[in-house]
Design a protein around this motif. Structure first.
Motif, PDB file in Angstrom:
ATOM      1  N   VAL A   1      31.402 100.060 107.478  1.00 45.33           N
ATOM      2  CA  VAL A   1      30.750  98.630 108.093  1.00 45.33           C
ATOM      3  C   VAL A   1      31.629  97.978 108.712  1.00 45.33           C
ATOM      4  CG1 VAL A   1      29.073  96.413 108.242  1.00 45.33           C
ATOM      5  CG2 VAL A   1      27.765  98.646 107.519  1.00 45.33           C
TER       6      VAL A   1
ATOM      7  N   LYS B   1      25.752  88.551 112.800  1.00 45.61           N
ATOM      8  CA  LYS B   1      24.168  89.232 112.706  1.00 45.61           C
ATOM      9  C   LYS B   1      24.330  90.146 114.511  1.00 45.61           C
ATOM     10  CE  LYS B   1      21.169  85.964 110.808  1.00 45.61           C
ATOM     11  NZ  LYS B   1      20.337  85.116 111.442  1.00 45.61           N
TER      12      LYS B   1
ATOM     13  N   LEU C   1      27.664  93.071 113.959  1.00 45.42           N
ATOM     14  CA  LEU C   1      27.805  94.126 112.630  1.00 45.42           C
ATOM     15  C   LEU C   1      27.817  95.392 113.028  1.00 45.42           C
ATOM     16  CD1 LEU C   1      27.919  93.127 109.815  1.00 45.42           C
ATOM     17  CD2 LEU C   1      25.772  94.146 109.574  1.00 45.42           C
TER      18      LEU C   1
ATOM     19  N   HIS D   1      24.816  98.162 113.869  1.00 43.81           N
ATOM     20  CA  HIS D   1      24.088  96.954 113.755  1.00 43.81           C
ATOM     21  C   HIS D   1      22.743  97.276 114.261  1.00 43.81           C
ATOM     22  CE1 HIS D   1      21.474  94.499 116.472  1.00 43.81           C
ATOM     23  NE2 HIS D   1      22.152  93.391 115.392  1.00 43.81           N
TER      24      HIS D   1
ATOM     25  N   LEU E   1      20.547  99.645 111.666  1.00 47.23           N
ATOM     26  CA  LEU E   1      20.590  98.533 110.697  1.00 47.23           C
ATOM     27  C   LEU E   1      18.773  98.413 110.321  1.00 47.23           C
ATOM     28  CD1 LEU E   1      23.687  97.525 108.793  1.00 47.23           C
ATOM     29  CD2 LEU E   1      22.173  99.091 107.977  1.00 47.23           C
ATOM     30  N   PHE E   2      19.139  97.213 112.146  1.00 50.41           N
ATOM     31  CA  PHE E   2      18.239  96.850 112.276  1.00 50.41           C
ATOM     32  C   PHE E   2      17.111  97.618 112.306  1.00 50.41           C
ATOM     33  CE2 PHE E   2      15.405  95.373 115.473  1.00 50.41           C
ATOM     34  CZ  PHE E   2      15.282  93.852 115.417  1.00 50.41           C
TER      35      PHE E   2
ATOM     36  N   LEU F   1      16.227 100.459 111.135  1.00 51.06           N
ATOM     37  CA  LEU F   1      15.605 101.152 109.391  1.00 51.06           C
ATOM     38  C   LEU F   1      15.047 100.004 108.963  1.00 51.06           C
ATOM     39  CD1 LEU F   1      16.779 102.308 106.450  1.00 51.06           C
ATOM     40  CD2 LEU F   1      18.188 100.909 106.095  1.00 51.06           C
ATOM     41  N   LYS F   2      15.278  98.733 109.284  1.00 52.51           N
ATOM     42  CA  LYS F   2      14.844  97.694 108.353  1.00 52.51           C
ATOM     43  C   LYS F   2      13.219  97.568 108.964  1.00 52.51           C
ATOM     44  CE  LYS F   2      13.058  93.073 107.062  1.00 52.51           C
ATOM     45  NZ  LYS F   2      12.399  93.203 106.516  1.00 52.51           N
ATOM     46  N   SER F   3      12.582  97.813 110.563  1.00 50.34           N
ATOM     47  CA  SER F   3      11.992  97.391 111.459  1.00 50.34           C
ATOM     48  C   SER F   3      11.127  98.974 110.955  1.00 50.34           C
ATOM     49  CB  SER F   3      12.114  97.232 113.002  1.00 50.34           C
ATOM     50  OG  SER F   3      12.862  98.010 113.748  1.00 50.34           O
TER      51      SER F   3
ATOM     52  N   LEU G   1      25.894  86.535 105.575  1.00 52.60           N
ATOM     53  CA  LEU G   1      26.970  87.703 106.503  1.00 52.60           C
ATOM     54  C   LEU G   1      27.850  87.819 105.940  1.00 52.60           C
ATOM     55  CD1 LEU G   1      25.320  89.908 109.243  1.00 52.60           C
ATOM     56  CD2 LEU G   1      25.181  90.731 107.012  1.00 52.60           C
TER      57      LEU G   1
ATOM     58  N   MET H   1      30.222  90.110 103.765  1.00 52.33           N
ATOM     59  CA  MET H   1      30.794  90.827 104.300  1.00 52.33           C
ATOM     60  C   MET H   1      32.460  90.587 104.152  1.00 52.33           C
ATOM     61  SD  MET H   1      29.671  93.557 105.033  1.00 52.33           S
ATOM     62  CE  MET H   1      30.434  94.567 105.609  1.00 52.33           C
TER      63      MET H   1
ATOM     64  N   ALA I   1      21.029  95.483 107.068  1.00 51.99           N
ATOM     65  CA  ALA I   1      19.904  95.639 107.148  1.00 51.99           C
ATOM     66  C   ALA I   1      19.124  94.375 107.098  1.00 51.99           C
ATOM     67  CB  ALA I   1      18.603  96.897 107.061  1.00 51.99           C
TER      68      ALA I   1
ATOM     69  N   MET J   1      19.623  91.050 106.315  1.00 48.07           N
ATOM     70  CA  MET J   1      20.268  89.712 106.866  1.00 48.07           C
ATOM     71  C   MET J   1      20.484  90.082 108.142  1.00 48.07           C
ATOM     72  SD  MET J   1      23.104  89.090 103.714  1.00 48.07           S
ATOM     73  CE  MET J   1      23.922  90.657 102.901  1.00 48.07           C
ATOM     74  N   LEU J   2      20.508  91.009 109.244  1.00 47.41           N
ATOM     75  CA  LEU J   2      21.039  91.480 110.775  1.00 47.41           C
ATOM     76  C   LEU J   2      19.786  90.799 110.599  1.00 47.41           C
ATOM     77  CD1 LEU J   2      20.105  93.784 111.895  1.00 47.41           C
ATOM     78  CD2 LEU J   2      22.711  94.367 111.022  1.00 47.41           C
ATOM     79  N   TYR J   3      18.813  91.239 110.230  1.00 44.89           N
ATOM     80  CA  TYR J   3      17.477  91.181 110.876  1.00 44.89           C
ATOM     81  C   TYR J   3      16.478  89.511 110.960  1.00 44.89           C
ATOM     82  CZ  TYR J   3      12.900  93.780 111.406  1.00 44.89           C
ATOM     83  OH  TYR J   3      11.862  93.332 112.267  1.00 44.89           O
TER      84      TYR J   3
END
Lengths: 363, 452
Positions: free
Chosen positions: A25, A60, A63, A66, A69-70, A72-74, B6, B10, B437, B439-441
């Motif tokens: 990352v 945010k 990253l 990005h 990961l976004f 993945l979460k949603s 983050l 990080m 994931a 945290m950036l959400y």
């Protein structure tokens, strides 16, 4: 002894895997890192806490991995039952922004405007897609009733103010392509139908639909709701440009930006926006404070238009009828919109605004 | 600085751990104090002034207490003044937190730690810190920053002398930290988001279902927020060679309020037991006076959670309920397990309302809705939220209770369990990805207002 050995093995494995995740990352973050874009640390930003907030915000957005990961979460959220991502409902056909209405329907500011200047005033409140496509929202979803708010506002206006019932026009056309699937705005088509009705009230004959040549500027338009959710299972939108060959021509545009900058343009459309994520900006360029547009029509009619970004795609239609349109961007002026122009110089004034911005500015 | 951000995970954490492991033992203490100051002052350097000032104060007062130990009145006087001073300073700074530049996060815990240190000296549990740095490290121990739970100075100083760092403690610590991080950013933040959505509905418009959902979601949110911070603190502590005490142990689905509070925020209750009740009411032979002390302790715990009327009322009611169980209900509860579980679940949900309501009318509004006199039994909103978040609530419920634990434990010793253990590193790697994931959400700005 064996157990201790195993514990060590697991510990080494854990450390290695965590290091790999972190390094992957971090490397991918550093790859796109631009030092100029990093928040600037100085005495002020350190002492009011803005530096730490901006740094977190920067991380945010930038990253590594990005988007992955976004999603993945949603996607996980959607899988276990959630129906929305970041305040946007995911339906089969389209993305629909959730609306919160806090204000009540009153039209005090417009009534005051009308009393003071006594020119014909027209009001168009545009509902958002969540009202028109309410039936396709998830079952029992929270959604505030915009129709009622529009009704209340219209009922509160003085008799001299003419209101255009955009809600009923649009809801009767809900099977046409009147709202973008991935953007929070209406399409040029939706704007045309409301224009057609509005311009008759304003005393002109509308230019018929057949006279327009429609060119598809982009068939891969993914609007602001897509940018917010990164949900790519919805068909991308088509961005259209309506041109009428026999109609009026623009002779000059004078723009004043929120930062005080002033520019003269020859073209209404901003083609450079098509290269960016925010393609809707094509219609009127970057957000202005005021804009004066002259056409080669010689009828002496001048329109004063108070608007939010919903109006951007309707302005080309209105330009067929006026020798001059002066645009005041309500999103920039807020409720101090009266200071931006002298209404006495104009033949008509029009307020064109989405319900969301209406309640923010006028309540 | 937020531990669950983050920026920390990080950038700060890797650097910090690398430096700490590379430094020789004698320099680690100073380095960790420096880190503590940096993290307290992050965002606004003046925030370090308050903890720093009280650190010096506690150090000096500790020495004074030791010096005048023989003079009982004088030492008690010194302690009294210190307690008054710190409580007043904390209340002032917490009540003006919104506009107060000097407001450091985690001040409520910081104050209790400092007072615990002084009371410990007064009660001869430990001698004052010989080394200023050791006390500084104890008070500014950054893993526990914000809401990491409380621990005693005696144990900490003991561990400080005999700590050793190795790869096992590092990776176990990091695993625990990641689990705590997941509890905070994946579960607590999502529950917090749902709770804020539900909170926008006025209680008089709520159906029974919605009202119950609101309190259940809130209790999950509060639990995972606090649990997450405690586990992160324990994990980071482990990485650095310290063992911090457990703060929660599956409090939901217990069979009495006593059992519930014994597994809820344990370090806090223990702190008040040792430093308040045993200090002032130790020699109370009369039952009445002892019970009064118990009640007073719970009022104080409530006040510690928040310096407002509803919190104090919460403490009072909790104290009364626990006393009631202690005196009258003990036998019945022991015999009737299921009834006890239902009673605990219902009562605790009613009490959580006090935690998030602003006024008495609101509290009664929620209570009214919860017993069915609000806006009916079911409504569209309630059904929508239930259907959308049922899976999440069930997951949260599983983690928050000790139901089915014995199955998991039996599995762990079996061969299958041993095999599963080998997959734990991978599991924690995936969990870290999930945390990033989440945290950036962008929901993690939900700072618990309790600590404001």
């Amino acid at each position: 002894m064996k157990k201790i050995k195993k514990e060590h093995k697991i510990a080494h494995c854990t450390a290695a895997i965590l290091l790999i995740v972190w390094a992957a990352v971090m490397i991918s973050t550093l790859k796109v890192l631009e030092f100029s874009a990093l928040p600037h640390a100085d005495a002020k930003s350190l002492s009011d806490g803005s530096f730490s907030e901006e740094l977190e915000g920067y991380l945010k957005e930038n990253l590594g991995f990005h988007d992955l990961l976004f999603q993945l979460k949603s996607r996980t959220d959607l899988m276990i039952g959630e129906k929305m991502i970041q305040g946007v409902y995911i339906t089969e056909e389209r993305l629909i922004e959730k609306q919160f209405l806090s204000g009540t329907g009153n039209a005090a500011l417009i009534n005051q405007f009308h009393q003071e200047f006594n020119i014909p005033v027209y009001l168009i409140l545009v509902p958002s897609a969540s009202e028109i496509y309410e039936s396709s929202l998830p079952a029992n979803a929270l959604n505030d009733n915009q129709e009622k708010l529009i009704k209340d506002v219209y009922a509160d206006t003085e008799t001299g103010i003419r209101c255009v019932d955009a809600y009923h026009i649009l809801s009767s056309l809900k099977d046409s392509y009147i709202y973008y699937r991935t953007d929070s705005h209406w399409t040029s088509c939706g704007a045309y139908y409301v224009y057609q009705s509005a311009i008759q009230k304003m005393g002109f004959a509308p230019v018929s639909y057949q006279k327009y040549v429609i060119s598809h500027l982009s068939t891969e338009f993914r609007g602001d709701l897509y940018q917010k959710t990164l949900y790519d299972k919805i068909k991308p939108d088509v961005l259209d440009c309506y041109t009428c060959e026999t109609g009026s021509h623009i002779t000059g545009i004078h723009v004043r930006y929120p930062d005080g900058r002033m520019e003269n343009h020859a073209e209404l459309y901003d083609s450079s926006a098509l290269e960016t994520e925010d393609m809707y900006r094509f219609y009127l360029g970057e957000p202005c404070r005021t804009m004066r547009i002259h056409t080669d029509l010689d009828n002496g009619k001048k329109l004063l238009l108070y608007k939010d970004d919903y109006a951007d795609c309707m302005i080309p239609f209105l330009l067929e009828h006026y020798s001059e349109i002066f645009i005041v961007n309500l999103e920039q002026t807020g409720d101090a919109f009266q200071d931006a122009a002298n209404p006495a110089e104009y033949t008509q004034a029009m307020f064109l605004c989405s319900v969301k911005n209406w309640q923010e500015i006028f309540q | 600085m937020q531990i669950a951000s983050l920026t920390f995970v990080m950038t700060v954490l890797p650097v910090l751990l690398c430096v700490d492991y590379l430094l020789p033992d004698r320099m680690q203490q100073g380095f960790l104090v420096l880190c503590g100051m940096l993290l307290y002052g992050w965002g606004n350097p003046v925030r370090i002034l308050y903890p720093a000032a009280f650190l010096c104060y506690d150090y000096g007062t500790g020495l004074l207490l030791e010096k005048y130990r023989k003079n009982k009145i004088l030492s008690a006087g010194i302690l009294c003044v210190s307690v008054m001073l710190q409580i007043t300073a904390m209340s002032w700074i917490r009540n003006t937190a919104q506009e107060n530049l000097f407001f450091p996060f985690g001040i409520a815990i910081y104050t209790l730690q400092g007072l615990g240190y002084l009371i410990g000296i007064y009660r001869k549990h430990h001698s004052p810190a010989g080394n200023f740095l050791t006390l500084a490290l104890y008070l500014l121990f950054f893993p526990a920053l914000f809401a990491g739970g409380l621990f005693s100075y005696a144990e900490f100083a003991e561990q400080n002398q005999h700590k050793h760092l190795n790869i096992v403690s590092l990776s176990n610590g990091l695993s625990l930290f990641i689990r705590g991080l997941a509890e905070k950013v994946v579960l607590a933040d999502t529950f917090g988001y749902i709770f804020r959505e539900l909170r926008q509905i006025a209680p008089e418009n709520m159906s029974m279902l919605t009202a119950w959902l609101t309190t259940v979601i809130f209790s999950m949110y509060l639990y995972f927020e606090l649990l997450g911070y405690s586990e992160m603190a324990r994990g980071l502590g482990k990485c650095l060679g310290y063992e911090l005490p457990k703060n929660f142990s599956h409090p939901f689905f217990t069979s009495s309020m006593t059992a519930f509070m014994k597994s809820w925020n344990m370090t806090l209750v223990l702190w008040f037991e040792t430093n308040f009740r045993k200090l002032l009411f130790r020699n109370c032979s009369q039952k009445g006076l002892g019970n009064l002390g118990f009640l007073l302790m719970w009022v104080l715990i409530g006040a510690w959670y928040g310096m407002k009327m509803p919190f104090i009322l919460w403490g009072l009611l909790m104290g009364l309920l626990l006393l009631n169980e202690k005196i009258f209900l003990e036998k019945i509860i022991r015999q009737k397990y299921i009834a006890g579980v239902v009673y605990t679940a219902v009562i605790s949900q009613f009490l959580w309302v006090l935690f998030f309501s602003g006024s008495l009318t609101e509290i009664f509004g929620y209570w009214k809705a919860m017993i069915g006199f609000g806006n009916g039994v079911l409504d569209r909103t309630g059904i929508y939220f239930l259907v959308s978040y049922l899976a999440l609530i069930l997951i949260g419920f599983y983690i928050a209770t000790d139901l089915f634990r014995n199955i998991a434990e039996r599995l762990a010793v079996s061969q299958f369990g041993q095999l599963m253990m080998s997959f734990m590193p991978l599991f924690h790697g995936i969990l870290l990805v999930c945390c990033l994931a989440a945290m950036l959400y962008g929901e993690q700005n939900s700072r618990l207002w309790l600590w404001i």
